[in-house]
Structure formats: structure tokens, C-alpha cells
Design an enzyme around this catalytic site. Structure first.
Site, PDB file in Angstrom:
ATOM      1  N   LEU A   1      80.302  26.225  33.173  1.00  0.00           N
ATOM      2  CA  LEU A   1      80.902  24.901  33.302  1.00  0.00           C
ATOM      3  C   LEU A   1      82.091  25.085  34.231  1.00  0.00           C
ATOM      4  O   LEU A   1      82.849  26.045  34.074  1.00  0.00           O
ATOM      5  CB  LEU A   1      81.370  24.363  31.944  1.00  0.00           C
ATOM      6  CG  LEU A   1      80.288  23.906  30.962  1.00  0.00           C
ATOM      7  CD1 LEU A   1      80.909  23.613  29.592  1.00  0.00           C
ATOM      8  CD2 LEU A   1      79.554  22.673  31.477  1.00  0.00           C
ATOM      9  N   ASP A   2      82.260  24.196  35.211  1.00  0.00           N
ATOM     10  CA  ASP A   2      83.343  24.407  36.162  1.00  0.00           C
ATOM     11  C   ASP A   2      84.706  24.132  35.524  1.00  0.00           C
ATOM     12  O   ASP A   2      84.814  23.652  34.397  1.00  0.00           O
ATOM     13  CB  ASP A   2      83.125  23.595  37.439  1.00  0.00           C
ATOM     14  CG  ASP A   2      83.098  22.095  37.204  1.00  0.00           C
ATOM     15  OD1 ASP A   2      84.016  21.587  36.543  1.00  0.00           O
ATOM     16  OD2 ASP A   2      82.159  21.433  37.680  1.00  0.00           O
ATOM     17  N   PHE A   3      85.751  24.430  36.264  1.00  0.00           N
ATOM     18  CA  PHE A   3      87.135  24.363  35.785  1.00  0.00           C
ATOM     19  C   PHE A   3      87.479  23.010  35.172  1.00  0.00           C
ATOM     20  O   PHE A   3      88.194  22.923  34.171  1.00  0.00           O
ATOM     21  CB  PHE A   3      88.073  24.666  36.964  1.00  0.00           C
ATOM     22  CG  PHE A   3      89.521  24.851  36.587  1.00  0.00           C
ATOM     23  CD1 PHE A   3      89.937  26.006  35.949  1.00  0.00           C
ATOM     24  CD2 PHE A   3      90.457  23.878  36.896  1.00  0.00           C
ATOM     25  CE1 PHE A   3      91.278  26.188  35.611  1.00  0.00           C
ATOM     26  CE2 PHE A   3      91.793  24.054  36.563  1.00  0.00           C
ATOM     27  CZ  PHE A   3      92.207  25.207  35.915  1.00  0.00           C
TER      28      PHE A   3
END
Length: 254
Positions: free
Chosen positions: A100-102
Site C-alpha cells: 500500500l503506498d505512503f
């Protein structure tokens, strides 16, 4: 180990189901049917319905409710917070199952077994997401969700340092419109791929900015009411489904 306990530990059957199998004469050891629940298994081969119960590979899978503002990485050269800064130290050696991205949040699976992690990551299991957008979602977006999309330039929505240029988007497995107004919109979507920033790239093509992205489920594991930043182990039911998933994948090879 007691026979009914051995069956429950080395198969998808519950203790109660194991008792029933033993009672019905479907369990044998050394070609002899055993109908004693308390029979002690000592380095013996146990057969259920004439199929050998094999030792299950030991592994652990955990669920982490990743908050926004954490990287799915062991460390960051820019000093940003990673999920391993928040997770208990005993999980430091675990492998993440997908990313999951930042700026995204929600369900993230991790395992101490690389093989299990890889099989889950490369699977076509459903992923469920809750998305919030700025602006109104037009009909052509829903058409693309239903029919799929091929982009020669899929860089918009991707990371600046990403080398990915083009991308194929399969039709979404499903979606639910929760809200769709000129100010902001909400969708629940179901896909079965895990490509790099796939949803952000898809919707960016239509000029839609994803304000919030939260993963609610990954296959047979759901986030439910796990608080943000907290971790839990899979339930017994989830482990049974995982074991079945891995077994079906193994049988498909032969």
C-alpha cells in the site's frame, strides 16, 4: 497426540468433524481403521478417506491496519516512518504481501514464510477498496471499469521514480457507488490484481484524484473493526481457508 487432535491440526477439518470421520470409520493407520478418538499418534501415517495427511508447513500470517503516512518498507533513505517502526519487533522478519503506498491505508498481510507470501501476492484473490475522490465520476469511467482499459501512457498517478510506462487494466470484478457529487465521490471497488499503484493510475487517466484509498479485504481476510495501527493474527477460520487455498494451488500443478 490424540488422533482427533492430529487430524484437526494437519487438515482443514475441525475437531468435531474429525470425531465424526473417526466414528464413521473413515480414518486408518497402517491400513487398519481406527475408531478410538483418544488413540495416540506417534510418528505414524494417518489416512482420511484413503488420503494421507501430510505435515503442514508451519507459517504465520498477520493482518496489519496500515495508517496513512507509513511506507511498506524495512527502512527509508529519507527517514520516513515505515510499517516496521510501528509493528512489534517480533514481526521484523515478516514479508509483506503486496503493498500500500505512503498515502494509502487499510489491510496489509504479512507472513514469516516467503513461499506463502509469494503465492498470496501472485494470486487472483479479490481485493476490496474504499475510494474517495474529488469531483464527479462520469459514465465513461464506469464503462472503463466494466470493460477494462489499455493505456500506453499510465504514468499519471504513478510514482515519479517508477519505470512503468504502459499498463493493462482488467475489468473490475465489481463496484458500488456510495456517493457521486460534483464536490466529492465515494466508491467501493473489487479487483483481483495487485499492479503498481493500479487504482491511482486508472482513475488519474480520467482526471480523478483519489483523496483516500483504504483496502478493506484481501481474499478471505477482512479488516473488519481492527483499529488503525494495530495488528492481529489470522483467525482459525481464515487459516483453514488459507490452507485450502494453498492446497488447491498445489493440486493444480499435478
Amino acid at each position: 497426540m490424540r488422533l482427533n487432535q492430529y487430524i484437526a491440526h494437519h487438515s482443514k477439518y475441525s475437531r468435531r468433524e474429525a470425531d465424526k470421520l473417526i466414528q464413521e470409520g473413515k480414518v486408518s493407520i497402517n491400513k487398519r481403521i481406527i475408531q478410538d478418538f483418544s488413540y495416540q499418534v506417534k510418528n505414524q501415517k494417518v489416512y482420511v478417506n484413503d488420503r494421507l495427511l501430510k505435515e503442514k508447513e508451519e507459517y504465520t500470517v498477520i493482518v496489519y491496519n496500515k495508517p496513512k503516512g507509513e511506507l511498506v518498507s524495512k527502512k527509508d533513505d529519507r527517514g520516513r516512518k515505515t510499517i516496521f517502526d510501528s509493528l512489534p519487533k517480533r514481526f521484523m522478519h515478516f514479508t509483506t504481501i503486496g503493498r500500500l503506498d505512503f498515502s494509502s491505508e487499510g489491510l496489509l498481510l504479512l507472513s514469516d514464510n516467503i513461499s506463502v507470501a509469494t503465492k498470496l501476492m501472485e494470486s487472483r484473490l479479490e481485493r476490496v477498496y474504499l475510494l474517495k475522490f474529488s469531483g464527479f465520476i462520469k459514465e465513461r469511467v464506469f464503462d472503463a471499469m466494466e470493460s477494462g482499459l489499455s493505456l500506453e501512457d499510465a504514468t499519471k498517478g504513478g510514482h515519479l521514480k517508477s519505470s512503468i510506462q504502459s499498463m493493462e487494466f482488467s475489468p473490475f470484478l465489481g463496484y458500488e457507488v456510495i456517493k457521486n457529487t460534483k464536490n466529492f465521490s465515494k466508491l467501493k471497488v473489487i479487483i483481483n490484481e495487485g499492479k503498481n499503484r493500479e487504482l491511482r493510475r486508472f482513475f488519474s487517466h480520467f482526471g480523478l484524484e483519489i483523496l483516500d484509498l483504504k483496502r478493506l479485504a484481501y481474499g478471505f481476510v477482512s479488516l473488519n473493526n481492527l483499529p488503525s495501527g494495530k495488528v492481529r493474527f489470522l483467525t482459525r477460520g481464515e487459516y483453514n481457508k488459507l490452507h485450502q487455498f494453498l492446497q488447491e494451488g498445489l493440486e493444480a500443478k499435478y
